[in-house]
Write a protein that holds these residues in place. Structure first.
Motif, PDB file in Angstrom:
ATOM      1  N   ASN A   4      -4.305  -0.711   8.934  1.00  0.00           N
ATOM      2  CA  ASN A   4      -5.313   0.254   9.402  1.00  0.00           C
ATOM      3  C   ASN A   4      -5.166   0.526  10.892  1.00  0.00           C
ATOM      4  O   ASN A   4      -5.265   1.678  11.333  1.00  0.00           O
ATOM      5  CB  ASN A   4      -6.729  -0.287   9.126  1.00  0.00           C
ATOM      6  CG  ASN A   4      -7.099  -0.195   7.652  1.00  0.00           C
ATOM      7  OD1 ASN A   4      -6.411   0.464   6.867  1.00  0.00           O
ATOM      8  ND2 ASN A   4      -8.170  -0.875   7.275  1.00  0.00           N
ATOM      9  N   ARG A  43       0.851  -1.194   0.000  1.00  0.00           N
ATOM     10  CA  ARG A  43       0.000   0.000   0.000  1.00  0.00           C
ATOM     11  C   ARG A  43       0.887   1.244   0.000  1.00  0.00           C
ATOM     12  O   ARG A  43       0.833   2.069   0.909  1.00  0.00           O
ATOM     13  CB  ARG A  43      -0.960  -0.027   1.191  1.00  0.00           C
ATOM     14  CG  ARG A  43      -1.915  -1.208   1.134  1.00  0.00           C
ATOM     15  CD  ARG A  43      -3.262  -0.884   1.757  1.00  0.00           C
ATOM     16  NE  ARG A  43      -3.171  -0.656   3.183  1.00  0.00           N
ATOM     17  CZ  ARG A  43      -4.234  -0.422   3.962  1.00  0.00           C
ATOM     18  NH1 ARG A  43      -5.443  -0.384   3.447  1.00  0.00           N
ATOM     19  NH2 ARG A  43      -4.084  -0.235   5.251  1.00  0.00           N
ATOM     20  N   ASP A  60      -1.767   2.456  11.577  1.00  0.00           N
ATOM     21  CA  ASP A  60      -1.748   3.856  11.131  1.00  0.00           C
ATOM     22  C   ASP A  60      -2.907   4.675  11.696  1.00  0.00           C
ATOM     23  O   ASP A  60      -2.811   5.896  11.755  1.00  0.00           O
ATOM     24  CB  ASP A  60      -1.812   3.922   9.598  1.00  0.00           C
ATOM     25  CG  ASP A  60      -0.539   3.391   8.953  1.00  0.00           C
ATOM     26  OD1 ASP A  60       0.521   3.462   9.601  1.00  0.00           O
ATOM     27  OD2 ASP A  60      -0.614   2.911   7.809  1.00  0.00           O
ATOM     28  N   GLN A  98       0.893   4.017  -1.703  1.00  0.00           N
ATOM     29  CA  GLN A  98       0.246   5.347  -1.708  1.00  0.00           C
ATOM     30  C   GLN A  98      -0.247   5.740  -0.316  1.00  0.00           C
ATOM     31  O   GLN A  98      -0.337   6.918  -0.003  1.00  0.00           O
ATOM     32  CB  GLN A  98      -0.952   5.360  -2.671  1.00  0.00           C
ATOM     33  CG  GLN A  98      -0.619   5.030  -4.118  1.00  0.00           C
ATOM     34  CD  GLN A  98       0.245   6.085  -4.785  1.00  0.00           C
ATOM     35  OE1 GLN A  98       0.444   7.182  -4.248  1.00  0.00           O
ATOM     36  NE2 GLN A  98       0.788   5.754  -5.951  1.00  0.00           N
ATOM     37  N   ARG A  99      -0.595   4.749   0.485  1.00  0.00           N
ATOM     38  CA  ARG A  99      -1.212   5.038   1.776  1.00  0.00           C
ATOM     39  C   ARG A  99      -0.212   4.940   2.925  1.00  0.00           C
ATOM     40  O   ARG A  99      -0.589   5.075   4.086  1.00  0.00           O
ATOM     41  CB  ARG A  99      -2.378   4.072   2.021  1.00  0.00           C
ATOM     42  CG  ARG A  99      -3.470   4.231   0.973  1.00  0.00           C
ATOM     43  CD  ARG A  99      -4.633   3.306   1.234  1.00  0.00           C
ATOM     44  NE  ARG A  99      -5.235   3.542   2.553  1.00  0.00           N
ATOM     45  CZ  ARG A  99      -6.361   2.968   2.956  1.00  0.00           C
ATOM     46  NH1 ARG A  99      -6.995   2.152   2.158  1.00  0.00           N
ATOM     47  NH2 ARG A  99      -6.849   3.213   4.156  1.00  0.00           N
ATOM     48  N   THR A 100       1.049   4.656   2.598  1.00  0.00           N
ATOM     49  CA  THR A 100       2.047   4.479   3.658  1.00  0.00           C
ATOM     50  C   THR A 100       2.847   5.762   3.834  1.00  0.00           C
ATOM     51  O   THR A 100       3.347   6.329   2.859  1.00  0.00           O
ATOM     52  CB  THR A 100       2.986   3.306   3.312  1.00  0.00           C
ATOM     53  OG1 THR A 100       2.191   2.154   3.036  1.00  0.00           O
ATOM     54  CG2 THR A 100       3.929   3.000   4.465  1.00  0.00           C
ATOM     55  N   ASP A 101       2.951   6.220   5.062  1.00  0.00           N
ATOM     56  CA  ASP A 101       3.677   7.435   5.387  1.00  0.00           C
ATOM     57  C   ASP A 101       5.140   7.309   4.943  1.00  0.00           C
ATOM     58  O   ASP A 101       5.798   6.305   5.251  1.00  0.00           O
ATOM     59  CB  ASP A 101       3.581   7.659   6.907  1.00  0.00           C
ATOM     60  CG  ASP A 101       4.318   8.918   7.330  1.00  0.00           C
ATOM     61  OD1 ASP A 101       4.047   9.970   6.745  1.00  0.00           O
ATOM     62  OD2 ASP A 101       5.187   8.818   8.223  1.00  0.00           O
ATOM     63  N   LYS A 114       4.763   1.765  -8.368  1.00  0.00           N
ATOM     64  CA  LYS A 114       5.065   2.020  -6.956  1.00  0.00           C
ATOM     65  C   LYS A 114       6.494   2.538  -6.753  1.00  0.00           C
ATOM     66  O   LYS A 114       6.865   2.883  -5.634  1.00  0.00           O
ATOM     67  CB  LYS A 114       4.852   0.747  -6.129  1.00  0.00           C
ATOM     68  CG  LYS A 114       3.399   0.265  -6.117  1.00  0.00           C
ATOM     69  CD  LYS A 114       3.207  -0.869  -5.119  1.00  0.00           C
ATOM     70  CE  LYS A 114       1.736  -1.251  -4.989  1.00  0.00           C
ATOM     71  NZ  LYS A 114       1.304  -2.231  -5.988  1.00  0.00           N
TER      72      LYS A 114
END
Ligand SMILES: [Zn+2]
Length: 324
Positions: free
Chosen positions: A189, A40, A192, A42-45, A75
């Protein structure tokens, strides 16, 4: 006299011994890990990513079994530019002795985009991978369909296979299909989305402790399916993803599989089994296990597929998904 007796005894021993000791099943499994460098992305800091990647690599090295990883090159990019630190993540996999294959540029669904766009995504999916492997005198040789969607008609399947063959690829099937991705979405989820408290740690631990037995139940199920279909336990191919869950739980998973009597082999060794030359009889829109595709080619009844373990509801809820 002795000369006459000894050969007779040796023959007798050779005849009797195999019947007295039934051969145990030769349980083998190959690990494949998809959505590299990070599931993931795009969603990972961005600040957390290097730490999580390092944890996953440490777990993969500690487990010490062969892995084939599958890359989505989109990615590697930010605003269309390949990021050297993300290519370095792939180098870490190669440095650890793992193989890398192509999983298309943008994780595209063949059944949604159609053949021409899919072929473009294969070519675009090796722009970094091919030179990266060339540094080590290797070429990409494995391809994994996103969502395991391999074509809805024999013609589409044959066209993709021929296209891949011409570029030097072999299709990497999956036999132990599973809901690891649901556990992983839930894990990320919680990691984060919740403050760093003992309650969060307890939920992460609960996911970790639930994940391993769930996966072992899946492995048992597909071992039974293999014996029911083929009459023996074929070398299985397991699907996982590059994510936070496996950074934490992969060593325990590998240990659990070992305790089931399995030894870990490379993907090409697993695929030497003749079952992998069977016909993919699936014509639907999803991406089931190849064991079930071969069963469909033999028109097995619905009851053949019964008993597959399911992801528990509480995990689906934490993952924010309705179904596997
Ligand atoms: Zn994928």
């Amino acid at each position: 006299m002795i000369r006459q007796l000894l050969p007779g005894l040796l023959v007798l021993c050779a005849c009797v011994a195999p019947a007295a000791q039934p051969t145990p099943p030769d349980r083998r499994i190959a690990v494949t890990i998809d959505d590299l460098p990070w599931q993931r992305m795009q969603r990972t800091d961005a600040a957390a990513l290097p730490v999580r990647h390092a944890q996953l690599m440490a777990s993969l090295r500690e487990a010490g079994v062969p892995v084939a990883g599958f890359v989505n090159e989109d990615k590697l990019e930010v605003d269309g530019e390949v990021q050297p630190e993300r290519v370095a993540m792939l180098r870490d996999w190669l440095d650890a002795g793992f193989e890398l294959g192509n999983h298309t540029y943008g994780h595209v669904d063949l059944h949604a985009v159609g053949l021409p766009a899919f072929e473009q995504a294969i070519v675009r999916g090796e722009r970094t991978l091919r030179p990266l492997l060339a540094e080590r005198d290797a070429t990409p040789r494995w391809f994994r369909h996103p969502y395991l969607r391999a074509g809805r008609t024999p013609d589409d399947k044959a066209a993709v296979a021929a296209f891949l063959d011409a570029r030097g690829y072999r299709i990497a099937p999956v036999t132990v299909d599973n809901g690891e991705w649901v556990f992983a979405f839930a894990y990320a989820n919680v990691l984060d989305g919740q403050p760093d408290t003992p309650a969060r740690a307890a939920t992460l631990e609960r996911l970790h402790r639930g994940y391993v037995p769930y996966m072992l139940a899946k492995l048992d199920y597909y071992e039974r399916q293999s014996i029911a279909l083929l009459g023996y336990a074929l070398p299985q191919v397991l699907l996982l993803h590059a994510n936070e869950l496996n950074a934490a739980a992969y060593v325990d998973l590998v240990e659990g599989i070992r305790r089931r009597g399995y030894r870990f082999v490379a993907l090409d060794e697993a695929m030497r089994d003749p079952a992998y030359a069977r016909e993919d009889g699936y014509r639907g829109r999803y991406g089931p296990s190849w064991l079930h595709r071969w069963a469909m080619a033999e028109a097995k009844p619905k009851t053949f597929y019964a008993g597959e373990p399911e992801v528990p509801r509480w995990v689906l809820d934490l993952a924010g998904v309705d179904s596997e």
